[in-house]
Design an enzyme around this catalytic site. Structure first.
Site, mmCIF file in Angstrom:
data_model
loop_
_atom_site.group_PDB
_atom_site.id
_atom_site.type_symbol
_atom_site.label_atom_id
_atom_site.label_comp_id
_atom_site.label_asym_id
_atom_site.label_seq_id
_atom_site.Cartn_x
_atom_site.Cartn_y
_atom_site.Cartn_z
ATOM 1 C CD GLU A 140 -2.875 -0.942 -0.049
ATOM 2 O OE1 GLU A 140 -3.078 0.191 -0.541
ATOM 3 O OE2 GLU A 140 -3.358 -1.970 -0.542
ATOM 4 C CB CYS A 196 -1.801 6.887 2.176
ATOM 5 S SG CYS A 196 -3.061 6.138 3.212
HETATM 6 P P1 NAP Z 1 8.827 4.280 3.859
HETATM 7 O O1 NAP Z 1 9.956 5.198 4.020
HETATM 8 O O2 NAP Z 1 8.651 3.644 2.528
HETATM 9 O O3 NAP Z 1 8.983 3.167 5.003
HETATM 10 C C1 NAP Z 1 8.157 2.014 5.089
HETATM 11 C C2 NAP Z 1 9.014 0.802 5.426
HETATM 12 O O4 NAP Z 1 9.801 0.429 4.305
HETATM 13 C C3 NAP Z 1 9.963 1.012 6.564
HETATM 14 O O5 NAP Z 1 9.997 -0.163 7.351
HETATM 15 C C4 NAP Z 1 11.301 1.239 5.876
HETATM 16 O O6 NAP Z 1 12.285 0.849 6.785
HETATM 17 C C5 NAP Z 1 11.182 0.347 4.663
HETATM 18 N N1 NAP Z 1 11.914 0.816 3.465
HETATM 19 C C6 NAP Z 1 11.877 2.063 2.925
HETATM 20 N N2 NAP Z 1 12.627 2.115 1.806
HETATM 21 C C7 NAP Z 1 13.142 0.874 1.625
HETATM 22 C C8 NAP Z 1 14.005 0.296 0.643
HETATM 23 N N3 NAP Z 1 14.495 1.015 -0.382
HETATM 24 N N4 NAP Z 1 14.328 -1.010 0.774
HETATM 25 C C9 NAP Z 1 13.843 -1.736 1.803
HETATM 26 N N5 NAP Z 1 13.045 -1.237 2.776
HETATM 27 C C10 NAP Z 1 12.690 0.054 2.689
HETATM 28 O O7 NAP Z 1 7.435 5.002 4.119
HETATM 29 P P2 NAP Z 1 6.939 5.792 5.428
HETATM 30 O O8 NAP Z 1 7.880 6.861 5.743
HETATM 31 O O9 NAP Z 1 6.633 4.827 6.500
HETATM 32 O O10 NAP Z 1 5.508 6.398 5.080
HETATM 33 C C11 NAP Z 1 5.227 7.456 4.244
HETATM 34 C C12 NAP Z 1 4.612 6.968 2.964
HETATM 35 O O11 NAP Z 1 3.688 5.910 3.197
HETATM 36 C C13 NAP Z 1 3.810 8.012 2.211
HETATM 37 O O12 NAP Z 1 4.158 7.916 0.861
HETATM 38 C C14 NAP Z 1 2.361 7.597 2.425
HETATM 39 O O13 NAP Z 1 1.475 8.007 1.418
HETATM 40 C C15 NAP Z 1 2.500 6.113 2.466
HETATM 41 N N6 NAP Z 1 1.390 5.480 3.169
HETATM 42 C C16 NAP Z 1 0.538 4.703 2.471
HETATM 43 C C17 NAP Z 1 -0.546 4.125 3.110
HETATM 44 C C18 NAP Z 1 -1.511 3.278 2.346
HETATM 45 O O14 NAP Z 1 -2.349 2.635 2.963
HETATM 46 N N7 NAP Z 1 -1.449 3.235 1.032
HETATM 47 C C19 NAP Z 1 -0.754 4.347 4.474
HETATM 48 C C20 NAP Z 1 0.153 5.133 5.171
HETATM 49 C C21 NAP Z 1 1.231 5.691 4.500
HETATM 50 P P3 NAP Z 1 13.857 1.153 6.630
HETATM 51 O O15 NAP Z 1 13.995 2.592 6.287
HETATM 52 O O16 NAP Z 1 14.375 0.760 7.974
HETATM 53 O O17 NAP Z 1 14.336 0.228 5.549
#
Ligand code: NAP
Length: 490
Positions: A248, A285
């Site tokens: 998501e 999101c």
């Molecule tokens: P994020 O930076 O993508 O982090 C999510 C998870 O992914 C973390 O555990 C992070 O941990 C890991 N991660 C990030 N980049 C990675 C990579 N290149 N390789 C492997 N693991 C990776 O996102 P966020 O800061 O939590 O949230 C913000 C985003 O989430 C926004 O874009 C928002 O729209 C979206 N969101 C979507 C929903 C939905 O239901 N669609 C709901 C809430 C939020 P590590 O950094 O430790 O690897």
């Protein structure tokens, strides 16, 4: 040894002692424990699953004060929001408990034998579903409870009969640890294996990649950025045995409005929209990041009201300093791509100000940079000259969790075209109100075409979220004892 440091979201200062990041051996042990626990859990009774999910909901509520205070320090989201989020998290755990109790995971299709040769004649068939196995569950930063250790993915996976290994989010490690402590106590009190819900954490991306690539992991469930989700989806595909990956991701959630709807909504509607753009500092999101308005006097008057309504909003600090910097980078990229600022008060502090810009439809369609999610209290107006051009704008967006359509009261060819165009790119269409706020209910669809999710046929919110973790198996001419299990795995 690698360590992981939490930060106070309001001051940017280190919070508490550094935590140890999970080593390769820790990840392996967590997955093996989850796999061992899966053996019994996959065939468990609905009542046992319900007992655990209800106990987890009660455990969260019993530790509310401390949990909310800690999450507030780590996220800066504020006590009212976090109390509401904890309520929602307990609600969804109990909702999945109810579904487990009712046997939702055991639903099956019974197809008695039909005498005669094929194609009409066939043997007795029963189409049942089996849980996939241990699920790697990635928490999001912006929901320290509802999309984290005990969030919707964990609740739906447990209800489906899967075990879970949580990858905690580095933005709220202490909150994750505390919730995980409650989970372990609940498992112990119910005599369930500790590995049924395991947890790992890291200070870099390797932990998540190693987790999703562990041979015993059977599926990934991810809530976070499109970039992070794409990287983990690629890692899941690179495995010797690729696995389903339910991501998501980010979304820009267009709000399309007829001039008449803006005229009749007036100031009250402008206030509502400004509140939605800045809610939670825009860190949702479902944040309305794109406003698609047809040129008219009424639309211009509404935009003036929206600017005024946004000016008085006071968004709180962002979740992390990195996100604060990403917001500035995102708004600068919009301006560099041809958008004109209507409200832009650059501030160096952690606490941002609302941002609003405008651009014409042709420039929007031609500039992929303008289709990117800008995470924070920011929105972009796209001016169109016709419904046909509005449809082209939606097509350029490509994929979104939601599209909001205001003013489609009559059954006209143009309104039908808008509903078709919106359905083609989004999982949820709203005809009143604003997209922030996602009900946990039977008919919910939270997931749309790429880049808003990796598997748009599924939802991460609502009752059918548990279907993601079940795989169909047809039983042909099965023995009576197996048919009598009525869909419950053995
Ligand atoms: P994020 O930076 O993508 O982090 C999510 C998870 O992914 C973390 O555990 C992070 O941990 C890991 N991660 C990030 N980049 C990675 C990579 N290149 N390789 C492997 N693991 C990776 O996102 P966020 O800061 O939590 O949230 C913000 C985003 O989430 C926004 O874009 C928002 O729209 C979206 N969101 C979507 C929903 C939905 O239901 N669609 C709901 C809430 C939020 P590590 O950094 O430790 O690897």
């Amino acid at each position: 040894m690698t360590t992981l440091q939490s930060f106070d979201a309001r001051t940017g200062q280190p919070l508490g002692a550094a935590l140890l990041a999970s080593s390769a051996a820790d990840i392996d042990a967590a997955v093996r424990a989850a796999d061992a626990a899966f053996a019994d859990w996959q065939s468990s009774e609905g009542t046992a699953r319900a007992a655990l999910l209800n106990a987890l909901a009660a455990a969260l509520e019993s530790d509310r004060e401390a949990l909310v205070a800690l999450a507030d320090q780590e996220s800066g989201l504020g006590l009212p929001r976090l109390n509401g989020e904890l309520d929602r998290t307990a609600f969804q755990l109990r909702r999945f408990a109810g579904l487990a109790q009712q046997g939702a995971a055991f639903a099956f299709t019974d197809d008695p034998a039909v005498a005669g040769g094929p194609p009409a004649g066939h043997p007795a068939m029963q189409r049942v579903r089996v849980p996939l196995g241990p699920v790697a569950m990635f928490s999001a930063s912006n929901f320290p409870f509802a999309f984290s250790v005990l969030g919707g993915d964990t609740a739906s996976a447990l209800a489906a009969g899967c075990s879970v290994v949580v990858k905690a989010h580095p933005g709220h490690p202490h909150t994750s640890q505390r919730v995980f402590g409650l989970v372990q106590a609940a498992l112990k009190s119910l005599n369930l294996p500790a590995g049924l819900v395991a947890m790992v954490q890291g200070a870099g991306h390797e932990v998540g990649v190693s987790l999703v690539q562990h041979p015993l992991i059977a599926a990934g469930a991810f809530t976070g950025s499109t970039r992070g989700g794409a990287a983990l989806q690629a890692a899941a595909r690179q495995r010797a045995r690729p696995i389903p990956f339910y991501g998501e991701l980010g979304s820009i959630n267009p709000v399309v409005a007829t001039p008449q709807a803006l005229a009749s909504g007036g100031e009250a509607l402008a206030q509502t929209l400004a509140g939605s753009i800045t809610l939670g500092c825009g860190q949702f999101c479902t944040n309305p990041g794109l406003l698609v308005f047809q040129r008219s006097e009424a639309s211009s008057a509404f935009v003036a009201q929206l600017v005024t309504a946004l000016q008085v909003q006071q968004p709180h600090v962002m979740l992390t300093q990195g996100m604060r910097q990403a917001l500035d980078k995102g708004t600068q990229a919009q301006l560099a791509a041809g958008a004109k600022a209507l409200l832009h008060e650059p501030v160096a502090a952690l606490q941002p100000r609302p941002f609003l810009a405008e651009v014409d439809a042709a420039t929007f369609i031609a500039q992929p940079d303008l289709h990117e999610e800008v995470f924070g209290p920011a929105s972009l107006i796209v001016w169109t000259d016709s419904v046909a051009q509005t449809l082209q704008v939606l097509q350029a967006v490509g994929g979104s969790l939601t599209v909001t359509l205001w003013g489609l009261n009559d059954d006209t060819p143009e309104n039908r075209a808008l509903v078709r165009g919106a359905s083609a790119i989004a999982g949820r269409l709203l005809f009143t109100g604003v997209p922030t706020g996602v009900a946990v209910t039977a008919a919910q669809q939270h997931g749309g075409p790429w880049p808003s999710s990796t598997e748009p046929m599924s939802t991460s919110v609502g009752d059918t979220a548990l279907d993601r973790f079940l795989r169909p198996v047809s039983l042909q001419d099965m023995p009576a004892w197996l048919a009598a299990r009525h869909g419950q795995p053995c």
